[in-house]
Scaffold this motif. Sequence first.
Motif, PDB file in Angstrom:
ATOM      1  N   PHE A   1      -3.652 -53.230  19.022  1.00 48.16           N
ATOM      2  CA  PHE A   1      -3.264 -51.931  18.457  1.00 48.16           C
ATOM      3  C   PHE A   1      -4.263 -50.853  18.889  1.00 48.16           C
ATOM      4  O   PHE A   1      -3.880 -49.765  19.322  1.00 48.16           O
ATOM      5  CB  PHE A   1      -3.216 -52.062  16.930  1.00 48.16           C
ATOM      6  CG  PHE A   1      -2.593 -50.903  16.209  1.00 48.16           C
ATOM      7  CD1 PHE A   1      -1.410 -50.332  16.644  1.00 48.16           C
ATOM      8  CD2 PHE A   1      -3.179 -50.404  15.047  1.00 48.16           C
ATOM      9  CE1 PHE A   1      -0.831 -49.274  15.963  1.00 48.16           C
ATOM     10  CE2 PHE A   1      -2.604 -49.342  14.362  1.00 48.16           C
ATOM     11  CZ  PHE A   1      -1.430 -48.775  14.830  1.00 48.16           C
ATOM     12  N   TYR A   2      -5.553 -51.203  18.800  1.00 46.54           N
ATOM     13  CA  TYR A   2      -6.607 -50.270  19.206  1.00 46.54           C
ATOM     14  C   TYR A   2      -6.447 -49.892  20.677  1.00 46.54           C
ATOM     15  O   TYR A   2      -6.532 -48.725  21.057  1.00 46.54           O
ATOM     16  CB  TYR A   2      -7.976 -50.908  18.976  1.00 46.54           C
ATOM     17  CG  TYR A   2      -9.132 -50.058  19.441  1.00 46.54           C
ATOM     18  CD1 TYR A   2      -9.626 -49.038  18.649  1.00 46.54           C
ATOM     19  CD2 TYR A   2      -9.740 -50.278  20.683  1.00 46.54           C
ATOM     20  CE1 TYR A   2     -10.683 -48.252  19.062  1.00 46.54           C
ATOM     21  CE2 TYR A   2     -10.792 -49.494  21.109  1.00 46.54           C
ATOM     22  CZ  TYR A   2     -11.267 -48.482  20.297  1.00 46.54           C
ATOM     23  OH  TYR A   2     -12.300 -47.698  20.718  1.00 46.54           O
TER      24      TYR A   2
ATOM     25  N   VAL B   1      -3.739 -50.041  22.575  1.00 47.69           N
ATOM     26  CA  VAL B   1      -2.542 -49.206  22.790  1.00 47.69           C
ATOM     27  C   VAL B   1      -2.805 -47.772  22.350  1.00 47.69           C
ATOM     28  O   VAL B   1      -2.521 -46.810  23.086  1.00 47.69           O
ATOM     29  CB  VAL B   1      -1.329 -49.796  22.022  1.00 47.69           C
ATOM     30  CG1 VAL B   1      -0.169 -48.808  22.017  1.00 47.69           C
ATOM     31  CG2 VAL B   1      -0.896 -51.108  22.647  1.00 47.69           C
ATOM     32  N   LEU B   2      -3.378 -47.606  21.156  1.00 49.41           N
ATOM     33  CA  LEU B   2      -3.600 -46.249  20.647  1.00 49.41           C
ATOM     34  C   LEU B   2      -4.610 -45.493  21.504  1.00 49.41           C
ATOM     35  O   LEU B   2      -4.384 -44.342  21.873  1.00 49.41           O
ATOM     36  CB  LEU B   2      -4.074 -46.283  19.190  1.00 49.41           C
ATOM     37  CG  LEU B   2      -3.067 -46.714  18.140  1.00 49.41           C
ATOM     38  CD1 LEU B   2      -3.611 -46.452  16.746  1.00 49.41           C
ATOM     39  CD2 LEU B   2      -1.743 -45.994  18.308  1.00 49.41           C
TER      40      LEU B   2
ATOM     41  N   LEU C   1      -2.868 -45.179  25.258  1.00 47.40           N
ATOM     42  CA  LEU C   1      -1.545 -44.581  25.460  1.00 47.40           C
ATOM     43  C   LEU C   1      -1.273 -43.383  24.549  1.00 47.40           C
ATOM     44  O   LEU C   1      -0.477 -42.520  24.903  1.00 47.40           O
ATOM     45  CB  LEU C   1      -0.440 -45.626  25.232  1.00 47.40           C
ATOM     46  CG  LEU C   1      -0.451 -46.833  26.159  1.00 47.40           C
ATOM     47  CD1 LEU C   1       0.701 -47.762  25.828  1.00 47.40           C
ATOM     48  CD2 LEU C   1      -0.351 -46.383  27.615  1.00 47.40           C
ATOM     49  N   VAL C   2      -1.904 -43.365  23.377  1.00 46.73           N
ATOM     50  CA  VAL C   2      -1.503 -42.347  22.402  1.00 46.73           C
ATOM     51  C   VAL C   2      -2.516 -41.219  22.297  1.00 46.73           C
ATOM     52  O   VAL C   2      -2.198 -40.050  22.498  1.00 46.73           O
ATOM     53  CB  VAL C   2      -1.286 -42.997  21.012  1.00 46.73           C
ATOM     54  CG1 VAL C   2      -1.022 -41.936  19.962  1.00 46.73           C
ATOM     55  CG2 VAL C   2      -0.137 -43.981  21.070  1.00 46.73           C
ATOM     56  N   LEU C   3      -3.778 -41.606  22.009  1.00 39.96           N
ATOM     57  CA  LEU C   3      -4.758 -40.568  21.660  1.00 39.96           C
ATOM     58  C   LEU C   3      -5.061 -39.600  22.803  1.00 39.96           C
ATOM     59  O   LEU C   3      -5.152 -38.400  22.564  1.00 39.96           O
ATOM     60  CB  LEU C   3      -6.031 -41.227  21.122  1.00 39.96           C
ATOM     61  CG  LEU C   3      -5.784 -41.990  19.817  1.00 39.96           C
ATOM     62  CD1 LEU C   3      -7.042 -42.662  19.325  1.00 39.96           C
ATOM     63  CD2 LEU C   3      -5.260 -41.043  18.747  1.00 39.96           C
TER      64      LEU C   3
ATOM     65  N   LYS D   1      -3.126 -38.535  25.118  1.00 38.91           N
ATOM     66  CA  LYS D   1      -2.001 -37.596  25.268  1.00 38.91           C
ATOM     67  C   LYS D   1      -1.940 -36.605  24.111  1.00 38.91           C
ATOM     68  O   LYS D   1      -1.738 -35.411  24.331  1.00 38.91           O
ATOM     69  CB  LYS D   1      -0.688 -38.382  25.336  1.00 38.91           C
ATOM     70  CG  LYS D   1      -0.430 -38.954  26.714  1.00 38.91           C
ATOM     71  CD  LYS D   1       0.936 -39.571  26.745  1.00 38.91           C
ATOM     72  CE  LYS D   1       1.223 -40.218  28.083  1.00 38.91           C
ATOM     73  NZ  LYS D   1       2.478 -40.966  28.018  1.00 38.91           N
ATOM     74  N   LEU D   2      -2.121 -37.137  22.888  1.00 39.95           N
ATOM     75  CA  LEU D   2      -2.093 -36.236  21.726  1.00 39.95           C
ATOM     76  C   LEU D   2      -3.236 -35.231  21.828  1.00 39.95           C
ATOM     77  O   LEU D   2      -3.054 -34.039  21.593  1.00 39.95           O
ATOM     78  CB  LEU D   2      -2.214 -37.036  20.428  1.00 39.95           C
ATOM     79  CG  LEU D   2      -0.960 -37.726  19.917  1.00 39.95           C
ATOM     80  CD1 LEU D   2      -1.274 -38.501  18.648  1.00 39.95           C
ATOM     81  CD2 LEU D   2       0.142 -36.715  19.646  1.00 39.95           C
ATOM     82  N   GLY D   3      -4.415 -35.745  22.197  1.00 41.37           N
ATOM     83  CA  GLY D   3      -5.582 -34.870  22.329  1.00 41.37           C
ATOM     84  C   GLY D   3      -5.338 -33.804  23.385  1.00 41.37           C
ATOM     85  O   GLY D   3      -5.643 -32.627  23.177  1.00 41.37           O
TER      86      GLY D   3
ATOM     87  N   ALA E   1      -2.479 -32.664  24.410  1.00 38.08           N
ATOM     88  CA  ALA E   1      -1.465 -31.700  23.952  1.00 38.08           C
ATOM     89  C   ALA E   1      -2.100 -30.669  23.026  1.00 38.08           C
ATOM     90  O   ALA E   1      -1.874 -29.463  23.171  1.00 38.08           O
ATOM     91  CB  ALA E   1      -0.331 -32.425  23.227  1.00 38.08           C
ATOM     92  N   ILE E   2      -2.927 -31.156  22.094  1.00 38.07           N
ATOM     93  CA  ILE E   2      -3.554 -30.238  21.127  1.00 38.07           C
ATOM     94  C   ILE E   2      -4.524 -29.294  21.835  1.00 38.07           C
ATOM     95  O   ILE E   2      -4.526 -28.087  21.632  1.00 38.07           O
ATOM     96  CB  ILE E   2      -4.265 -31.040  20.021  1.00 38.07           C
ATOM     97  CG1 ILE E   2      -3.229 -31.767  19.162  1.00 38.07           C
ATOM     98  CG2 ILE E   2      -5.118 -30.128  19.157  1.00 38.07           C
ATOM     99  CD1 ILE E   2      -3.810 -32.781  18.220  1.00 38.07           C
TER     100      ILE E   2
ATOM    101  N   ARG F   1      -2.790 -26.725  23.935  1.00 41.46           N
ATOM    102  CA  ARG F   1      -2.242 -25.657  23.118  1.00 41.46           C
ATOM    103  C   ARG F   1      -3.345 -24.675  22.725  1.00 41.46           C
ATOM    104  O   ARG F   1      -3.186 -23.471  22.818  1.00 41.46           O
ATOM    105  CB  ARG F   1      -1.589 -26.247  21.866  1.00 41.46           C
ATOM    106  CG  ARG F   1      -0.893 -25.207  21.012  1.00 41.46           C
ATOM    107  CD  ARG F   1      -0.153 -25.857  19.867  1.00 41.46           C
ATOM    108  NE  ARG F   1       0.658 -26.962  20.331  1.00 41.46           N
ATOM    109  CZ  ARG F   1       0.589 -28.191  19.845  1.00 41.46           C
ATOM    110  NH1 ARG F   1      -0.244 -28.461  18.875  1.00 41.46           N
ATOM    111  NH2 ARG F   1       1.350 -29.138  20.326  1.00 41.46           N
TER     112      ARG F   1
ATOM    113  N   ARG G   1      -4.262 -22.656  25.700  1.00 41.90           N
ATOM    114  CA  ARG G   1      -3.204 -21.688  25.984  1.00 41.90           C
ATOM    115  C   ARG G   1      -3.306 -20.493  25.040  1.00 41.90           C
ATOM    116  O   ARG G   1      -3.233 -19.334  25.462  1.00 41.90           O
ATOM    117  CB  ARG G   1      -1.851 -22.392  25.831  1.00 41.90           C
ATOM    118  CG  ARG G   1      -0.636 -21.500  25.862  1.00 41.90           C
ATOM    119  CD  ARG G   1      -0.300 -21.093  27.289  1.00 41.90           C
ATOM    120  NE  ARG G   1       0.810 -20.169  27.282  1.00 41.90           N
ATOM    121  CZ  ARG G   1       2.074 -20.532  27.456  1.00 41.90           C
ATOM    122  NH1 ARG G   1       2.372 -21.799  27.661  1.00 41.90           N
ATOM    123  NH2 ARG G   1       3.028 -19.636  27.436  1.00 41.90           N
TER     124      ARG G   1
END
Lengths: 157, 244
Positions: A23-24, A26-27, A30-32, A34-36, A38-39, A42, A45
């Motif tokens: 889980f660690y 993957v997060l 793959l996740v963190l 991209k989320l980071g 994106a934030i 923004r 921008r």
Amino acid sequence: MPQLDHTWFASQIFWLFVIFAIFYFVLSKLVLPKLGAAIEGREKRIEGDLARAGSLKGESDAMIATYEKALAESRAKAQAVRAETEAKLAKEAAAKSAELNAALADKIKAAETRIGQARKDALSNVESLAAEIAVEAARKIAGLTVSEADARAAARG
Amino acid sequence: MSSPLEQFQIEPIVPFDVAGVNLAYTNSALWMTLASLGAGALLVASARDGKLVPGRLQSIGELMYEFIATMVRDNVGNAGKKYFPFFFTLFSFVLFGNLFGLIPGGFTFTSHIAVTFGMALTIFVVITIIGIAKHGTHFFALFFPSGAPLVTAPVLIPIEIISYMARPISLSIRLFANMTVGHIILKIFAGFVISLGAFLLVPGIVPFAILVGLVGLEIFIAALHAYIFTILSCIYLNDAIHLH
């Protein structure tokens, strides 16, 4: 209480580690990111847009200042032109009225002279008439002969 | 009627032993897998687009990201940045473990002391190692508050050591006890609904209404305890990194 049954302790901890690790992985892979991203993207921008808006505002402020300056300059120029024209017109008017006054004064003088002459003439006419009447009156009433010069002197009083 | 404790019973699904140690894949491991898969799928989907204006799905991931990022920044500071993925994983794991446990027929792995203590002890040991690696023997100043009179040392140091050692125990028991008690209460009220007649207007409707409220409360508690578990771990890490 099934929680205290140690038969399953090892199995639970083993699977906890295995599943948590996957889980660690993957997060964090793959996740963190991209989320980071994106934030952060923004935020960047928004910052960029704010900075651009600021510089545009600066530009428009400068433009307004230029416009105001041009306006003030032309206003001053217009004022100057007006003042100059006013002065010129006032001078011309003064000159014209002086000229007119002089002409009028001449005319008045001529007229006064003429009136004086006429009065003198009229007075002398009256004098000679009075003398003549006096001579005639003296001759007719008193039978005296009075010279015209004496009569004139007497009439003059 | 079955006992309210029956729901905590662990059943092997794929039994296997390694060197005589029972490491069977059980219903606990299954629900751990499901919770992680559920959370993982949701978060991967949430992170996929990375749009400038986030949709609902992306907002879920971003809210969690910002929530944990703020928590780590506020409690640990910049030094905590590299541990952020761990805290995020910990929060998601506990949160979805608690929430998936509320699915009827589900299994709450966070209601097992072995799991919560396994997590708490690992966190405790790793944090202690981080502290010692960073400060060397100075780390043990943690057990003696600076500025305290030296005479108080014989009393203060044992108290501080005990309170430090109690951290993984309190951390794990808090989560385990809350989850266990919550589920026992749910089970008891659910039992009342059945035994009083589930679909009779009176009196079965009364425990049913209470049960609905309790489920809402349990959802709140599920989120709250995921938060508490994570923020306490942050605070412990902060203590180890910055000492007193």
